[in-house]
Design a protein around this motif. Structure first.
Motif, mmCIF file in Angstrom:
data_model
loop_
_atom_site.group_PDB
_atom_site.id
_atom_site.type_symbol
_atom_site.label_atom_id
_atom_site.label_comp_id
_atom_site.label_asym_id
_atom_site.label_seq_id
_atom_site.Cartn_x
_atom_site.Cartn_y
_atom_site.Cartn_z
ATOM 1 N N PHE A 195 11.416 33.425 21.915
ATOM 2 C CA PHE A 195 10.267 32.782 22.551
ATOM 3 C C PHE A 195 9.296 33.801 23.159
ATOM 4 O O PHE A 195 9.700 34.887 23.576
ATOM 5 C CB PHE A 195 10.749 31.834 23.654
ATOM 6 C CG PHE A 195 11.759 30.843 23.152
ATOM 7 C CD1 PHE A 195 11.372 29.787 22.333
ATOM 8 C CD2 PHE A 195 13.106 30.981 23.473
ATOM 9 C CE1 PHE A 195 12.300 28.895 21.854
ATOM 10 C CE2 PHE A 195 14.043 30.083 22.989
ATOM 11 C CZ PHE A 195 13.630 29.032 22.171
ATOM 12 N N SER B 224 7.980 33.756 25.975
ATOM 13 C CA SER B 224 8.335 34.068 27.367
ATOM 14 C C SER B 224 9.329 35.242 27.429
ATOM 15 O O SER B 224 9.300 36.038 28.373
ATOM 16 C CB SER B 224 8.930 32.842 28.040
ATOM 17 O OG SER B 224 9.982 32.326 27.244
ATOM 18 N N ASP B 225 10.188 35.359 26.391
ATOM 19 C CA ASP B 225 11.156 36.476 26.356
ATOM 20 C C ASP B 225 10.423 37.813 26.288
ATOM 21 O O ASP B 225 10.888 38.816 26.829
ATOM 22 C CB ASP B 225 12.045 36.380 25.105
ATOM 23 C CG ASP B 225 12.945 35.160 25.113
ATOM 24 O OD1 ASP B 225 13.330 34.723 26.204
ATOM 25 O OD2 ASP B 225 13.249 34.654 24.016
ATOM 26 N N ASP C 169 4.266 28.159 20.454
ATOM 27 C CA ASP C 169 3.995 27.329 21.640
ATOM 28 C C ASP C 169 4.886 26.093 21.652
ATOM 29 O O ASP C 169 5.454 25.731 22.685
ATOM 30 C CB ASP C 169 2.523 26.876 21.662
ATOM 31 C CG ASP C 169 1.601 28.034 21.985
ATOM 32 O OD1 ASP C 169 2.110 29.104 22.394
ATOM 33 O OD2 ASP C 169 0.368 27.879 21.822
ATOM 34 N N LEU D 265 8.513 26.960 22.348
ATOM 35 C CA LEU D 265 8.680 27.305 23.769
ATOM 36 C C LEU D 265 8.754 26.041 24.617
ATOM 37 O O LEU D 265 9.658 25.899 25.449
ATOM 38 C CB LEU D 265 7.533 28.212 24.231
ATOM 39 C CG LEU D 265 7.553 28.601 25.694
ATOM 40 C CD1 LEU D 265 8.782 29.437 26.023
ATOM 41 C CD2 LEU D 265 6.299 29.373 26.071
ATOM 42 N N SER D 266 7.831 25.093 24.382
ATOM 43 C CA SER D 266 7.859 23.905 25.242
ATOM 44 C C SER D 266 9.080 23.033 24.947
ATOM 45 O O SER D 266 9.651 22.446 25.869
ATOM 46 C CB SER D 266 6.550 23.111 25.190
ATOM 47 O OG SER D 266 6.281 22.721 23.901
ATOM 48 N N ASN E 229 11.979 24.199 24.037
ATOM 49 C CA ASN E 229 13.096 24.891 24.693
ATOM 50 C C ASN E 229 13.101 24.622 26.194
ATOM 51 O O ASN E 229 14.155 24.405 26.792
ATOM 52 C CB ASN E 229 13.019 26.392 24.418
ATOM 53 C CG ASN E 229 14.256 27.121 24.896
ATOM 54 O OD1 ASN E 229 15.368 26.749 24.541
ATOM 55 N ND2 ASN E 229 14.070 28.138 25.723
ATOM 56 N N GLU E 230 11.892 24.616 26.786
ATOM 57 C CA GLU E 230 11.807 24.358 28.225
ATOM 58 C C GLU E 230 12.314 22.958 28.546
ATOM 59 O O GLU E 230 13.016 22.739 29.531
ATOM 60 C CB GLU E 230 10.367 24.557 28.718
ATOM 61 C CG GLU E 230 10.126 26.022 29.028
ATOM 62 C CD GLU E 230 8.675 26.397 29.170
ATOM 63 O OE1 GLU E 230 7.797 25.516 29.033
ATOM 64 O OE2 GLU E 230 8.423 27.597 29.412
ATOM 65 N N GLU E 231 11.971 22.017 27.667
ATOM 66 C CA GLU E 231 12.420 20.634 27.862
ATOM 67 C C GLU E 231 13.950 20.563 27.779
ATOM 68 O O GLU E 231 14.597 19.913 28.597
ATOM 69 C CB GLU E 231 11.784 19.745 26.797
ATOM 70 C CG GLU E 231 11.595 18.316 27.254
ATOM 71 C CD GLU E 231 10.801 17.525 26.237
ATOM 72 O OE1 GLU E 231 11.301 16.501 25.773
ATOM 73 O OE2 GLU E 231 9.676 17.960 25.896
ATOM 74 N N LEU F 145 16.054 22.952 28.357
ATOM 75 C CA LEU F 145 16.643 23.618 29.527
ATOM 76 C C LEU F 145 16.599 22.701 30.752
ATOM 77 O O LEU F 145 17.562 22.631 31.522
ATOM 78 C CB LEU F 145 15.915 24.936 29.816
ATOM 79 C CG LEU F 145 16.155 26.077 28.818
ATOM 80 C CD1 LEU F 145 15.358 27.307 29.208
ATOM 81 C CD2 LEU F 145 17.648 26.428 28.731
ATOM 82 N N THR F 146 15.472 22.002 30.929
ATOM 83 C CA THR F 146 15.349 21.089 32.072
ATOM 84 C C THR F 146 16.381 19.979 31.948
ATOM 85 O O THR F 146 17.079 19.645 32.913
ATOM 86 C CB THR F 146 13.929 20.460 32.106
ATOM 87 O OG1 THR F 146 12.982 21.490 31.918
ATOM 88 C CG2 THR F 146 13.669 19.733 33.400
#
Ligand code: 0O2
Length: 221
Positions: free
Chosen positions: A92, A94-95, A195, A198-199, A201-203, A205-206
Motif C-alpha cells: 500500500f 501508506s507503507d 487508492d 488502500l481504502s 484495507n483500512e476498512e 483493519l477497522t
C-alpha cells in the motif's frame, strides 16, 4: 564534499564494485531487520519484497554520456547516484511513507536527497519514492561513505514501471504517441487501484479492530 573526499582512495573498477556491493548488503540487511521488527511488533510486513542490483558498466557509461561527462572512476562516483540500487516493493501507498520515515530515522544512514514521484509523477506517468542515502562502509583504514539509491513503490507501481521500462528501451525513448498515451492511462489506473486497495484495507483493519474489541469485552464479562 566530504563523501567525495572519502572516495580519494577508490581508484579501480574492482574497488568500486566491491564498495557498492558492500553498501547494498548493509542497506539490504538493515531493511530486512526493520521489516522483521515491524512484523514482530505490529504483525504486519510493510515490505512485500526487496530487490537489489548493481548498475551494469554499460548503463553507467551511457548515463555519464547522457550527462555529458567523460568515463572515469571519479565521474562515476561523483555523478552516478544509482550504481547501488535497492527497490522496496510494498502493498500500500501508506507503507511507502512509513518506510521512508523509518529509513530517515536510521542514525547510520545519511539521507542526501528525496524525490517524491508519487506526489509529483514524471511526464511518463512514472510513480515511485526515491531516497538517495549514504552508508559508511568500514574498511581496514577507515570508513567510506557510499551512496545507495532506494526506490520505494507499490506492487502496482512496480508492474507499471517494469513494463514502461521495457517499452522505453524497445523504442529507444521514441515510443509511438498512442503507446505513450495508453501507458499514461495505465498509470492513472494504477493510482486508482492503489487508492482503492488502500481504502479497502483500512476498512478491513477497522472491522478487525472492532471485532477484536467485542471479543475482548465478551471475555471480560
Ligand atoms: P535504469 O535503466 O533503470 O537504470 P540523478 O542523477 O540521480 O539526480 P536520475 O538518475 O534521473 O538523476 O534520478 P531519478 O529521477 O531518481 O531516476 C533514477 C531511476 O529511476 C532511473 O534509472 C529508473 O530506474 C527510474 N526511473 C526514473 N524515471 C523513470 C520512468 O519514467 N520510467 C521508469 N520505468 N523508470 C524510471 P536510470 O538510470 O534512468 O535507468
Amino acid at each position: 564534499e566530504d563523501a567525495i573526499k572519502n572516495y580519494e582512495n577508490v581508484d579501480s573498477w574492482k574497488t568500486i564494485i566491491f564498495l557498492y556491493n558492500a553498501a547494498l548488503k548493509e542497506v539490504g540487511t538493515k531493511l530486512e531487520i526493520l521489516n522483521e521488527e515491524f512484523q514482530h511488533v505490529h504483525q504486519y510486513n510493510p515490505i512485500e519484497h526487496i530487490k537489489t542490483r548493481i548498475k551494469t558498466p554499460e548503463s553507467i557509461v551511457k548515463k555519464l554520456h547522457r550527462y555529458g561527462y567523460e568515463t572515469s572512476i571519479e565521474n562515476m562516483v561523483k555523478y552516478i547516484n544509482d550504481i547501488a540500487g535497492v527497490r522496496l516493493i510494498c502493498s500500500f501507498t501508506s507503507d511507502i511513507y512509513r518506510l521512508a520515515e523509518m529509513i530517515g530515522n536510521q542514525d547510520d544512514l545519511k539521507v542526501l536527497s528525496i524525490k517524491d514521484y508519487i506526489k509529483n509523477p514524471k511526464e511518463s506517468g512514472y510513480k515511485s519514492y526515491h531516497m538517495l542515502v549514504s552508508v559508511p562502509i568500514f574498511l581496514s583504514d577507515g570508513p567510506i561513505d557510499t551512496k545507495v539509491e532506494i526506490q520505494i513503490r507499490t506492487i502496482a507501481m512496480d508492474f507499471w514501471a517494469s513494463l514502461e521500462h521495457k517499452i522505453y528501451y524497445k523504442f529507444e525513448g521514441n515510443a509511438p504517441e498512442h503507446i505513450s498515451r495508453e501507458l499514461k492511462e495505465c498509470a492513472d489506473m494504477v493510482s486508482e487501484l492503489d487508492d482503492k486497495m488502500l481504502s479497502l484495507n483500512e476498512e478491513i483493519l477497522t472491522f478487525k479492530a472492532v471485532t477484536e474489541e467485542l471479543e475482548q469485552k465478551k471475555l471480560e464479562q
